[in-house]
Write a protein that holds these residues in place. Structure first.
Motif, short mmCIF file in Angstrom:
data_model
loop_
_atom_site.label_atom_id
_atom_site.label_comp_id
_atom_site.label_asym_id
_atom_site.label_seq_id
_atom_site.Cartn_x
_atom_site.Cartn_y
_atom_site.Cartn_z
N THR A 1 41.75 -28.77 99.06
CA THR A 1 41.21 -27.44 98.82
C THR A 1 42.18 -26.39 99.34
N ASP A 2 42.07 -25.20 98.77
CA ASP A 2 42.90 -24.09 99.24
C ASP A 2 42.24 -23.46 100.47
N PRO A 3 42.89 -22.48 101.10
CA PRO A 3 42.31 -21.87 102.31
C PRO A 3 40.95 -21.22 102.08
N GLU A 4 40.65 -20.84 100.84
CA GLU A 4 39.35 -20.23 100.56
C GLU A 4 38.27 -21.26 100.29
N GLY A 5 38.66 -22.55 100.24
CA GLY A 5 37.69 -23.61 100.04
C GLY A 5 37.52 -24.06 98.61
N ASN A 6 38.38 -23.61 97.71
CA ASN A 6 38.29 -24.01 96.30
C ASN A 6 39.09 -25.29 96.09
N ALA B 1 46.40 -30.63 93.34
CA ALA B 1 46.45 -31.45 94.54
C ALA B 1 45.68 -32.75 94.34
N VAL B 2 44.55 -32.68 93.62
CA VAL B 2 43.77 -33.89 93.34
C VAL B 2 44.58 -34.83 92.46
#
Length: 147
Positions: A88-93, A98-99
């Protein structure tokens, strides 16, 4: 000889008299603090439950993306050692790139985890949709001769 000292501490608030001889308890700061501690514990419990729910939703989203290439999507976490924070990115998305990278790295180490084709195709068993017109039978041939 010293005078006996009352059991009162001047630093603590003392019960007040309401003028009719009854003693009333003042509002205590401890009660108010206890009320706030209780509210704090309730808020912390709600926050923890919400964090668990968000974590499970993020995991489900990652497994949905990973399931396109893995036969068992949870293998990305169980065998591959991936974590939600890595994907996930820093905002949580969830970051699909990356997956995909994590899935490809896992499949490079363990190619047997790939979601392969079905082991069998259509083997022709069972009844098909509509049957073609049957060819004439001996019974039909005898019916024609009786007319």
């Amino acid at each position: 000889m010293a005078e006996p000292v009352a059991d009162q501490n001047p630093a603590l608030p003392q019960p007040a008299s309401d003028g009719q001889g009854e003693v009333t308890e003042p509002t205590s700061g401890n009660r108010e603090a206890a009320k706030y501690r209780t509210k704090l514990r309730e808020a912390e419990a709600k926050l923890e439950a919400t964090e668990k729910r968000v974590h499970s939703l993020l995991r489900a989203q990652v497994e949905s993306l990973a399931g396109k290439e893995l036969s068992v999507a949870s293998d990305l976490f169980d065998i591959g050692g991936a974590s939600i924070d890595d994907l996930t990115d820093p905002e949580g998305n969830v970051m699909p790139d990356a997956v995909d990278a994590a899935v490809k790295a896992l499949l490079a180490k363990r190619p047997g985890l790939r979601n392969g084709p079905a082991p069998w195709g259509d083997v022709g068993g069972g009844r098909r949709g509509s049957m073609p017109d049957p060819s004439p039978t001996m019974l039909e041939a005898l019916k024609f001769t009786r007319r």
